[in-house]
Design a protein around this motif. Structure first.
Motif, PDB file in Angstrom:
ATOM      1  N   ARG A   8       0.387   0.670   9.158  1.00 26.71           N
ATOM      2  CA  ARG A   8       1.268   1.374   8.213  1.00 26.71           C
ATOM      3  C   ARG A   8       2.229   2.253   8.993  1.00 26.71           C
ATOM      4  O   ARG A   8       1.808   3.081   9.797  1.00 26.71           O
ATOM      5  CB  ARG A   8       0.447   2.223   7.226  1.00 26.71           C
TER       6      ARG A   8
ATOM      7  N   GLU B 278       0.830  -1.205   0.000  1.00 22.11           N
ATOM      8  CA  GLU B 278       0.000   0.000   0.000  1.00 22.11           C
ATOM      9  C   GLU B 278       0.863   1.253   0.000  1.00 22.11           C
ATOM     10  O   GLU B 278       0.388   2.346   0.272  1.00 22.11           O
ATOM     11  CB  GLU B 278      -0.971   0.001   1.179  1.00 22.11           C
TER      12      GLU B 278
ATOM     13  N   ALA C 108     -12.036  -0.430   0.056  1.00 23.71           N
ATOM     14  CA  ALA C 108     -11.950  -0.414   1.512  1.00 23.71           C
ATOM     15  C   ALA C 108     -12.298   0.987   1.992  1.00 23.71           C
ATOM     16  O   ALA C 108     -11.950   1.976   1.345  1.00 23.71           O
ATOM     17  CB  ALA C 108     -10.548  -0.795   1.962  1.00 23.71           C
TER      18      ALA C 108
ATOM     19  N   GLN D 214     -10.111  -0.767   8.753  1.00 26.61           N
ATOM     20  CA  GLN D 214     -10.762  -0.639   7.452  1.00 26.61           C
ATOM     21  C   GLN D 214     -11.985  -1.529   7.393  1.00 26.61           C
ATOM     22  O   GLN D 214     -12.016  -2.601   7.993  1.00 26.61           O
ATOM     23  CB  GLN D 214      -9.820  -1.105   6.335  1.00 26.61           C
TER      24      GLN D 214
ATOM     25  N   GLN E 124      -5.083  -6.584   1.217  1.00 25.29           N
ATOM     26  CA  GLN E 124      -5.285  -6.539  -0.238  1.00 25.29           C
ATOM     27  C   GLN E 124      -5.050  -7.874  -0.941  1.00 25.29           C
ATOM     28  O   GLN E 124      -5.926  -8.404  -1.609  1.00 25.29           O
ATOM     29  CB  GLN E 124      -4.392  -5.455  -0.847  1.00 25.29           C
TER      30      GLN E 124
ATOM     31  N   GLY F 282     -11.729   3.782  -0.916  1.00 28.00           N
ATOM     32  CA  GLY F 282     -11.229   3.709  -2.279  1.00 28.00           C
ATOM     33  C   GLY F 282     -11.001   2.275  -2.673  1.00 28.00           C
ATOM     34  O   GLY F 282     -10.840   1.398  -1.815  1.00 28.00           O
ATOM     35  N   GLY F 283     -11.007   2.050  -3.960  1.00 30.74           N
ATOM     36  CA  GLY F 283     -10.759   0.699  -4.425  1.00 30.74           C
ATOM     37  C   GLY F 283     -10.580   0.683  -5.920  1.00 30.74           C
ATOM     38  O   GLY F 283     -10.444   1.734  -6.547  1.00 30.74           O
ATOM     39  N   SER F 284     -10.608  -0.512  -6.474  1.00 26.91           N
ATOM     40  CA  SER F 284     -10.381  -0.637  -7.904  1.00 26.91           C
ATOM     41  C   SER F 284     -10.840  -1.993  -8.404  1.00 26.91           C
ATOM     42  O   SER F 284     -11.075  -2.906  -7.619  1.00 26.91           O
ATOM     43  CB  SER F 284      -8.892  -0.460  -8.215  1.00 26.91           C
TER      44      SER F 284
ATOM     45  N   ASP G 252     -13.131  -3.651   4.806  1.00 26.78           N
ATOM     46  CA  ASP G 252     -12.454  -4.125   3.613  1.00 26.78           C
ATOM     47  C   ASP G 252     -13.393  -5.052   2.843  1.00 26.78           C
ATOM     48  O   ASP G 252     -13.987  -5.950   3.446  1.00 26.78           O
ATOM     49  CB  ASP G 252     -11.185  -4.873   4.048  1.00 26.78           C
TER      50      ASP G 252
ATOM     51  N   SER H 131      -2.803  -3.655   4.527  1.00 26.95           N
ATOM     52  CA  SER H 131      -4.218  -3.929   4.260  1.00 26.95           C
ATOM     53  C   SER H 131      -4.268  -5.395   3.862  1.00 26.95           C
ATOM     54  O   SER H 131      -3.247  -5.970   3.521  1.00 26.95           O
ATOM     55  CB  SER H 131      -4.750  -3.055   3.122  1.00 26.95           C
TER      56      SER H 131
ATOM     57  N   HIS I 223      -2.823   3.865  -6.917  1.00 29.74           N
ATOM     58  CA  HIS I 223      -3.612   3.082  -5.958  1.00 29.74           C
ATOM     59  C   HIS I 223      -2.715   1.962  -5.427  1.00 29.74           C
ATOM     60  O   HIS I 223      -2.012   2.151  -4.457  1.00 29.74           O
ATOM     61  CB  HIS I 223      -4.888   2.574  -6.620  1.00 29.74           C
TER      62      HIS I 223
ATOM     63  N   GLY J 190     -12.836  -4.443  -5.717  1.00 33.72           N
ATOM     64  CA  GLY J 190     -13.364  -4.168  -4.383  1.00 33.72           C
ATOM     65  C   GLY J 190     -12.957  -2.795  -3.925  1.00 33.72           C
ATOM     66  O   GLY J 190     -12.573  -1.927  -4.730  1.00 33.72           O
TER      67      GLY J 190
HETATM   68  N1  ASP Z   1      -6.422  -2.157  -0.200  1.00 37.48           N
HETATM   69  C1  ASP Z   1      -6.836  -0.863  -0.642  1.00 37.48           C
HETATM   70  C2  ASP Z   1      -6.442   0.188   0.386  1.00 37.48           C
HETATM   71  O1  ASP Z   1      -6.124  -0.143   1.511  1.00 37.48           O
HETATM   72  C3  ASP Z   1      -8.304  -0.783  -0.888  1.00 37.48           C
HETATM   73  C4  ASP Z   1      -8.729  -1.599  -2.038  1.00 37.48           C
HETATM   74  O2  ASP Z   1      -8.214  -1.412  -3.134  1.00 37.48           O
HETATM   75  O3  ASP Z   1      -9.623  -2.421  -1.856  1.00 37.48           O
HETATM   76  O4  ASP Z   1      -6.469   1.358   0.097  1.00 37.48           O
END
Ligand code: ASP
Length: 583
Positions: A219, A173, A528, A233, A197, A481-483, A235, A195, A444, A526
């Protein structure tokens, strides 16, 4: 039985009942003949009265009480002579027949009331006392309610709550990892997840097509007011979805939360704003839309008139500060100082005062009145407004102007915490160029998929590639945010290459994921949400700390537990670690 009721429960309807309460002594007022005690628990405060005719033991116990003593009271509920309309139990009091001191307390280092006299550090050190205060109780209760609401909604949509481990390897991240040495594997370290992820993506490969978790992330970053080294989060990840599907579910979720928790109904779809529009109109990828004051690009109008500051600039932009034509010289100077602060970094501030009677500006020497008027009008100024203009490198000038816009809005009282302006920011760039290290970084994270129509520029012009990424923004804060992810091993390899990973390095760090993708990865995506931040947004408070029971301070310390701290030599030996003193 320690208590029959809580301290927030009794009302006029309970008069004549014999009750037992237990709680903490907030205040004792000894009026000679009578003693009044405010007894508090997390449900409220009830007034206890020890009367002249109470028995000696009760009077003696009352005489010993101090603040924060833990007390059990039995007595009869009576109607109060002078009622207190400010508290729900204000119609009654309890006439004590027995007082039992369950525990004594040292005098607390600060007042435990709605507003405390304790400074930040002291309250952090005695967090368990601070948590007794109503504002923190309200925060903890709000957080709990929100967590329940989230689970209810996602469960009703078929999401499964699945836990992922904390002792893992590095997750990408973009921050530094916290690491944990392994005793059983000498000289090897776990990393705490920034995360989940990669793990949630593996769950998609595993076929759990709707996943969520309310999960801690770690972090190691320099802290700011609204950052914590560990934070929570919400998530989520889904399979067989496109960007539109993810946004739809979580827009419904957000609306459900606003309704369920705050009673606020959003009937219209949330606004969607491409990243470039957010940057050009608000100078930020998390624009505060509670108010207008949008930016205009006046480069063409301002350049080429012999004013060297503008002539030398790449980009010139401004906005009309609503109703600020009355700003005095002093106020303008203060705003100029504001934008010149190192945190903002502008060189100076140009202004145009727009009044019914005419227009005046700090650049009248260089432009005709018509030219100045044209600039003001492009910025949307009406009589009564003041236009503020900054210039420089495009995105730098825009970011600086954003800081000014927010400052002006703050002064005008436009950043109302009770008002909510949610939106989705979409079409983010895939990569961000870093001048210092002279390379691209994933805006991202490296698993974000590029927009199919931009894939052809991946190698020739990475800067113009947009991502299938989206942020949920509200009131100038990124809440989530996500993608949509890459599920194709070949494309993933190309992205790693763009990010400067050698195939070996990519294999070493993310081989487990790329290998998993060889076994039938479904299309997935997805997002978070920052849970602490969401709580503070709903609670109308800037800082996320209030919504975390035991937060850390700005130096990443838990001052209550005095952590981090040194460990014993024997522990170091067990872990095969030796320490080097910092220079
Ligand atoms: N893992 C990403 C974040 O912590 C969120 C995601 O893309 O689902 O920002």
């Amino acid at each position: 039985m320690y208590r029959t009721h809580t301290c927030g429960e009794l009302r006029a309807a309970n008069v004549n009942e014999t009750v037992t309460l237990a709680g903490w002594v907030q205040k004792v007022r000894n009026l000679g003949a009578m003693t009044f005690i405010d007894l508090r628990d997390r449900y409220g405060i009830t007034q206890i009265v020890v009367e002249e005719h109470s028995d000696e033991a009760t009077k003696a116990a009352a005489a010993k009480l101090g603040r924060e003593y833990v007390l059990q009271v039995t007595g009869k509920v009576i109607e109060r002579e002078s009622k207190n309309p400010k508290i729900p139990t204000g119609d009654i009091e309890v006439a004590a027949t027995a007082l039992t001191i369950l525990n004594e307390a040292q005098t607390p280092p600060f007042t435990i009331e709605e507003v405390s006299d304790g400074g930040d550090d002291l309250r952090m050190k005695y967090r368990y006392l601070d948590l007794r205060r109503p504002p923190l109780q309200r925060a903890m209760i709000l957080r709990h309610k929100m967590a329940q609401s989230i689970r209810r909604f996602l469960d009703s949509e078929g999401f499964l709550e699945i836990e992922t481990p904390y002792l893992v390897g590095s997750t990408p991240e973009g921050a530094r990892d916290f690491v944990v040495p392994s005793r059983m594997n000498p000289n090897q370290f776990y990393a705490l997840p920034q995360s989940p992820q990669t793990l949630k993506q593996l769950l998609m490969v595993a076929g759990y097509d709707k996943y969520f978790q309310i999960v801690r992330c770690f972090r190691d970053e320099d802290l700011r007011a609204d950052r914590q080294p560990e934070f929570t989060q919400i998530d989520c990840e889904m399979s067989f979805v496109e960007q539109e599907d993810v946004i739809n579910v979580f827009e419904r979720w957000a609306k459900y939360m606003f309704k369920d928790v705050l009673g606020i109904e959003f009937t219209e779809p949330f606004r969607r704003m491409p990243w470039i529009e957010a940057m050009e109109k608000y100078g930020s990828d998390k624009p505060d839309l509670r108010f207008g004051m949008e930016f205009a690009d006046i480069t063409d109008l301002a350049k080429g008139h012999g004013f060297s500051v503008f002539d030398d600039a790449e980009y010139i932009c401004g906005f009309a500060a609503t109703g600020c034509a009355t700003y005095t010289r002093k106020q303008i100077d203060a705003l100029t100082d504001y934008v010149k602060r190192p945190q903002v970094g502008a060189k100076g501030l140009i202004w145009i005062r727009v009044e019914e009677a005419g227009i005046k500006s700090s650049i009248d020497k260089f432009y005709s009145p018509e030219e100045v008027r044209a600039m003001a009008e492009k910025c949307g100024a009406k009589a009564g407004d003041m236009v503020f203009i900054l210039c420089g490198k495009k995105f730098k000038a825009l970011t600086q102007l954003c800081a000014l816009r927010l400052e002006v809005a703050q002064q005008l009282g436009l950043r109302d915490p009770k008002k909510f302006a949610p939106l989705w920011v979409v079409d983010f760039p895939m990569f961000e160029w870093d001048d210092e290290t002279e390379r691209f970084y994933a805006m991202h994270h490296p698993f974000t998929s590029p927009k199919p129509e931009d894939v052809e520029y991946l190698e020739s012009d990475p800067g113009r590639v947009r991502a299938n990424a989206y942020d949920f923004v509200c009131n100038g804060t990124e809440i989530g945010g996500g993608s949509i992810r890459i599920h194709d091993a070949q494309l993933q390899a190309t992205i790693f290459k763009c990010l400067g990973f050698t195939p070996e390095k990519a294999q070493e760090q993310f081989g487990f994921l790329m290998n998993a993708f060889k076994f039938g990865a479904p299309p997935h995506g997805g997002l978070a949400f920052g849970f602490d931040r969401l709580c503070s947004l709903f609670g109308g408070v800037e800082s996320i700390r209030d919504y975390i029971a035991f937060p850390k301070n700005n130096a990443g310390r838990d001052v209550m537990l005095d952590a981090p701290s040194t460990i014993d030599q024997s522990q170091l030996d067990e872990l095969f670690l030796s320490l080097v003193k910092p220079e």
